[in-house]
Design a protein around this motif. Structure first.
Motif, mmCIF file in Angstrom:
data_model
loop_
_atom_site.group_PDB
_atom_site.id
_atom_site.type_symbol
_atom_site.label_atom_id
_atom_site.label_comp_id
_atom_site.label_asym_id
_atom_site.label_seq_id
_atom_site.Cartn_x
_atom_site.Cartn_y
_atom_site.Cartn_z
ATOM 1 N N LYS A 45 1.156 -1.297 -0.138
ATOM 2 C CA LYS A 45 0.156 -0.041 0.043
ATOM 3 C C LYS A 45 1.345 1.530 -0.037
ATOM 4 N N MET A 46 1.222 1.751 -0.897
ATOM 5 C CA MET A 46 2.171 3.219 -1.132
ATOM 6 C C MET A 46 1.400 4.341 -0.433
ATOM 7 N N ASN A 47 0.171 4.597 -0.292
ATOM 8 C CA ASN A 47 0.085 6.128 -0.124
ATOM 9 C C ASN A 47 0.143 7.364 -0.271
ATOM 10 N N LYS A 49 0.016 10.568 -1.683
ATOM 11 C CA LYS A 49 -0.119 11.734 -0.835
ATOM 12 C C LYS A 49 -0.374 12.229 -1.598
ATOM 13 N N ALA A 56 -4.323 18.728 9.714
ATOM 14 C CA ALA A 56 -4.943 16.822 9.869
ATOM 15 C C ALA A 56 -4.504 15.814 8.740
ATOM 16 N N ALA A 57 -4.180 16.262 7.809
ATOM 17 C CA ALA A 57 -4.057 15.732 7.155
ATOM 18 C C ALA A 57 -2.691 15.525 6.530
ATOM 19 N N VAL A 60 -1.201 13.249 9.374
ATOM 20 C CA VAL A 60 -1.376 11.803 8.372
ATOM 21 C C VAL A 60 -0.045 11.017 8.227
ATOM 22 N N SER A 217 -2.898 3.033 16.893
ATOM 23 C CA SER A 217 -2.515 3.742 16.169
ATOM 24 C C SER A 217 -2.154 5.292 15.737
ATOM 25 N N ASN A 219 0.369 6.901 17.916
ATOM 26 C CA ASN A 219 0.579 6.831 19.463
ATOM 27 C C ASN A 219 2.089 6.627 19.828
ATOM 28 N N SER A 253 -0.632 6.889 11.925
ATOM 29 C CA SER A 253 -1.995 7.231 11.868
ATOM 30 C C SER A 253 -2.526 6.265 11.195
ATOM 31 N N ASP A 254 -1.617 5.852 10.028
ATOM 32 C CA ASP A 254 -3.182 5.162 9.031
ATOM 33 C C ASP A 254 -3.700 3.510 8.607
ATOM 34 N N GLY A 255 -2.966 3.716 10.637
ATOM 35 C CA GLY A 255 -3.179 2.213 10.831
ATOM 36 C C GLY A 255 -1.547 0.773 9.957
ATOM 37 N N THR A 260 -5.779 -4.833 9.657
ATOM 38 C CA THR A 260 -6.581 -4.887 10.387
ATOM 39 C C THR A 260 -7.468 -6.379 10.801
ATOM 40 N N ASP B 35 -5.826 6.763 -1.310
ATOM 41 C CA ASP B 35 -5.474 5.029 -0.559
ATOM 42 C C ASP B 35 -6.367 4.325 -1.259
ATOM 43 N N GLN B 38 -6.513 3.305 -4.723
ATOM 44 C CA GLN B 38 -5.262 2.284 -4.832
ATOM 45 C C GLN B 38 -5.394 0.620 -4.417
ATOM 46 N N PHE B 75 -12.575 2.023 10.365
ATOM 47 C CA PHE B 75 -11.651 2.159 11.635
ATOM 48 C C PHE B 75 -10.687 2.675 12.011
ATOM 49 N N GLU B 82 -7.148 10.522 15.932
ATOM 50 C CA GLU B 82 -6.544 11.486 14.602
ATOM 51 C C GLU B 82 -7.776 12.551 14.273
#
Lengths: 444, 154
Positions: A45-47, A49, A56-57, A60, A217, A219, A253-255, A260, B35, B38, B75, B82
């Motif tokens: 998962k490349m995230n 951006k 806030a973003a 992340v 996430s 912490n 933060s994005d887990g 999951t 995200d 993807q 989730f 956040e």
């Protein structure tokens, strides 16, 4: 309305064009197949951006960079970051390492991209201890250490050793030495066995469970590699070298560091009860379908049962309840699509609170089973004698709080409660601009 | 009909806006939407589903996009402290996105059916199928959603 419709389409297309920077090539690079040879695709998962103007973003992105973008920055495929993973579970004695198979679960998760890459080395007393990273799932974060020892005497004498580690605390808990079991988390150190690399005897690898309460996430986490014990049998050891190496990091933060998994939570009395021979009703409280194991938590209330203060001796009561839990736990099976799994461990708890905190004193106990393929399972049932509790399947009215989604089996999760009353009666056909005519049903 | 690595680029270019826009309507955050987009296409590459036609493929993508978006939101609610922006950033003075800005402000139960109706030209039956809601409910939501949208635009 057509005007609105057309304008909306146009505006949405324009928004997509401006904000969706992801290309088909990016996705193809991010597939596991490409990860072996393509450094930029090392993380599944490349995230991507594509930022919006939001503080806030931005947070992340910053936290995500620690582990997520590291792979794309050229560090390399996960296997190169964490080449060997041993000892999946906590052990107290060095001899336990014989039972510890290679930690295939963590290895698989790392390969799938679940990794917070830390790669921080600290040294003391001739030991270079690298906290390589964190992998695991949300029910079991796993700490990955590599220890380099430049001492031939030590490496010849020890194919393994026991490490003591504070496995993840908040800064506050660490600073204040909350070293008794608090209601949340604890400061007690954990022991685990590090195993020597078969090719390079100066290297040892250690994979051990982290503190699930603190390592979630977002912490900030403190880990202390406390000591090394040689010839440790559990309660005794020949020599303990204190290292006290402290590591600080932030869970993304994005887990993305932890997989999951499905977790079910129940209110007391919500499910059927497994009733023991002494008449204690054990209610299902939680079911966690983790990558390492399946954990089932029961809750019971001793009040007005046969085991309600059978003696005035705390340990007498404790033993009686423990025996009851062991008997019931030993008979419970986890049935997944007809295949029965026996419990692998059972751990009870007795709470002597009557008279001190009021009449109600509910207590939990836990039993574990092998990890199962939650996605593929059509029916998951807990069985005790003639009583069955359906966790997943037709008779289950409960949804897991988190679902590992298998796109081939779409989650039955209607937009709203399907049984909710319609907000108002349909008196006449709605605006003619909204067609009432229906088309062929969409296939899933 | 199966999506392979070879045919992926064509499929992606054809459906990327469909997937991204429905996810954006759930998460209301362009970064998360990228995200999750993807993730959805990775799942497509990973799945063995034999699609009967383009409509089947499109419905599958929308369904997976919805599930993935909901999973992300679940989730977030449970495990993350956040602060996720409740609304995406828009230039308030940009009249070129006026309707989009207004629609995205509607409650989820109105904006998702409206999006599928406006953007995907889905029928009430199709929207009901993909969202798992009765047609009557969808009709009401479209009606009320449109009324609320008109109010916002005025």
């Amino acid at each position: 309305m057509d005007n609105i419709k057309n304008q909306y389409k146009k505006q949405m297309d324009s928004y997509c064009q401006e904000n969706l920077k992801l290309t088909a090539e990016d996705i193809l690079k991010a597939t596991p197949k490409a990860a072996v040879t393509d450094l930029s695709g090392a993380k599944k998962k490349m995230n991507i951006k594509t930022k919006i103007a939001s503080i806030a973003a931005a947070c992340v992105l910053t936290t995500g960079l620690t582990g997520v973008v590291a792979g794309a920055a050229g560090i390399g495929p996960m296997k190169e970051i964490v080449p060997n993973i041993f000892t999946p579970k906590t052990q107290t004695a060095q001899s336990d390492s014989k039972q510890a198979a290679d930690d295939k679960v963590s290895e698989k998760l790392v390969d799938e991209g679940y990794l917070l890459n830390i790669n921080e080395t600290k040294s003391a007393m001739g030991y270079d201890v690298t906290l390589q990273g964190i992998t695991g799932d949300i029910t079991n974060p796993q700490l990955l250490f590599k220890i380099k020892v430049d001492d031939d005497t030590f490496t010849k004498a020890n194919k393994s050793f026991v490490a003591t580690v504070y496995t993840g605390l908040s800064e506050d808990a660490y600073a204040n030495r909350y070293d008794v079991n608090e209601s949340v988390g604890s400061y007690m150190y954990t022991t685990a066995t590090a195993v020597q690399d078969s090719n390079d005897t100066s290297i040892y690898y250690l994979s051990m469970p982290g503190n699930v309460y603190w390592m979630t996430s977002g912490n900030d986490v403190v880990v202390e590699f406390r000591s090394i014990r040689e010839n440790c049998t559990g309660d005794t050891w020949d020599n303990e070298t204190m290292l006290n190496l402290v590591y600080r990091f932030t869970m993304p933060s994005d887990g993305s560091a932890l997989k999951t998994v499905a977790i079910y939570n129940y209110e007391f009395g919500e499910t059927k009860a497994f009733v023991s021979d002494s008449g204690i009703k054990f209610y299902l409280q939680e079911a966690d379908f983790g990558a390492y194991d399946t954990t089932i938590v029961f809750q019971y209330d001793l009040q007005d049962t046969k085991l309600d203060y059978i003696t005035s001796d705390f340990w007498g009561n404790y033993d009686a309840v423990q025996n009851e839990i062991n008997k019931v736990g030993g008979e419970i099976t986890l049935v997944v699509d007809g295949t029965e799994y026996k419990m692998t461990s059972v751990g009870g708890c007795y709470c002597d609170e009557k008279g001190e905190f009021g009449p109600k004193f509910r207590t939990n106990w836990t039993t574990s089973f092998a990890s199962i393929n939650f996605d593929a399972a059509k029916e998951i049932v807990l069985k005790y004698r003639n009583t069955m509790i359906v966790i997943k399947g037709e008779d289950s009215s409960k949804e897991p709080e988190i679902v590992i989604e298998d796109p081939a089996i779409p989650v039955e999760d209607p937009i709203e409660n399907p049984t909710e009353p319609i907000e108002e009666p349909v008196v006449e056909p709605i605006d003619p601009e909204v067609p009432v005519e229906t088309e062929a049903p969409v296939e899933d | 009909m199966k999506v392979t690595r070879e045919s992926f680029t064509t499929t992606y270019d054809k459906y990327k806006n469909t997937v991204y826009s429905v996810i954006f309507n759930y998460v209301r955050n362009s970064e998360d939407a990228s995200d999750v987009t993807q993730d959805v296409f990775l799942k497509l590459l990973d799945c063995d589903t034999e699609f009967t036609d383009d409509e089947h493929l499109k419905a599958w993508l929308i369904r997976v996009a919805i599930n993935s978006s909901k999973n992300l939101l679940k989730f977030r609610n449970r495990f993350s402290d956040e602060e996720v922006p409740e609304m995406p950033y828009f230039d308030e003075h940009n009249e070129d996105s006026e309707i989009l800005q207004a629609l995205i402000k509607l409650p989820e139960k109105y904006r998702i059916p409206l999006h599928l109706f406006y953007y995907e030209d889905y029928s009430i039956k199709q929207i009901g199928d993909v969202l798992g809601a009765p047609e009557a409910t969808i009709k009401i939501r479209l009606k009320r959603g449109r009324e609320k949208l008109k109010k916002l635009l005025n």
